[in-house]
Design a protein around this motif. Sequence first.
Motif, mmCIF file in Angstrom:
data_model
loop_
_atom_site.group_PDB
_atom_site.id
_atom_site.type_symbol
_atom_site.label_atom_id
_atom_site.label_comp_id
_atom_site.label_asym_id
_atom_site.label_seq_id
_atom_site.Cartn_x
_atom_site.Cartn_y
_atom_site.Cartn_z
ATOM 1 N N ASP A 1 0.753 -1.314 0.049
ATOM 2 C CA ASP A 1 -0.065 -0.006 0.091
ATOM 3 C C ASP A 1 0.990 1.147 0.055
ATOM 4 N N LEU A 2 1.924 1.086 0.796
ATOM 5 C CA LEU A 2 2.957 2.399 0.981
ATOM 6 C C LEU A 2 3.348 2.567 -0.497
ATOM 7 N N ALA B 1 2.339 1.842 -3.391
ATOM 8 C CA ALA B 1 1.408 2.276 -4.468
ATOM 9 C C ALA B 1 1.316 3.577 -4.126
ATOM 10 N N HIS B 2 1.163 3.976 -2.903
ATOM 11 C CA HIS B 2 0.908 5.567 -2.670
ATOM 12 C C HIS B 2 1.995 6.504 -2.888
ATOM 13 N N GLU B 3 3.347 5.926 -2.769
ATOM 14 C CA GLU B 3 4.605 6.554 -3.143
ATOM 15 C C GLU B 3 4.828 6.447 -4.788
ATOM 16 N N HIS C 1 2.034 6.990 -6.837
ATOM 17 C CA HIS C 1 1.173 8.095 -7.194
ATOM 18 C C HIS C 1 1.550 9.570 -6.728
ATOM 19 N N ARG C 2 2.362 9.695 -5.952
ATOM 20 C CA ARG C 2 2.946 10.909 -5.565
ATOM 21 C C ARG C 2 3.830 11.350 -6.550
#
Length: 96
Positions: free
Chosen positions: A86-87, A89-91, A93-94
């Motif tokens: 999850d982390l 994936a979020h990185e 997107h950033r």
Amino acid sequence: MPRRKGAPKTGGRQRGTPNKVTRAVRDVCLALVEDEGYIRAFTTAFRTRKLPPAIELTVWAYAYGKPPTNVHLGGLDELAAALREDLAAHEGHRDT
């Protein structure tokens, strides 16, 4: 008058000497648990399961040692892996 810093301690009990009340209470408790009547009553209460569970557990712990308290929390590895994904994936997107 307060003692100067670094000055040796004077007076009072020697290090490790229990106070009089502690010693007196210990002596009374020791006399109680060594009393034959108490031992008979305790044995009867233990055998008839009339002791509080905490007392019974303490007796077993003193007799055979305290059981290990290792706790296995199943699924932590999977949870950690999911959090890492999850982390990541979020990185991703950033950056865009």
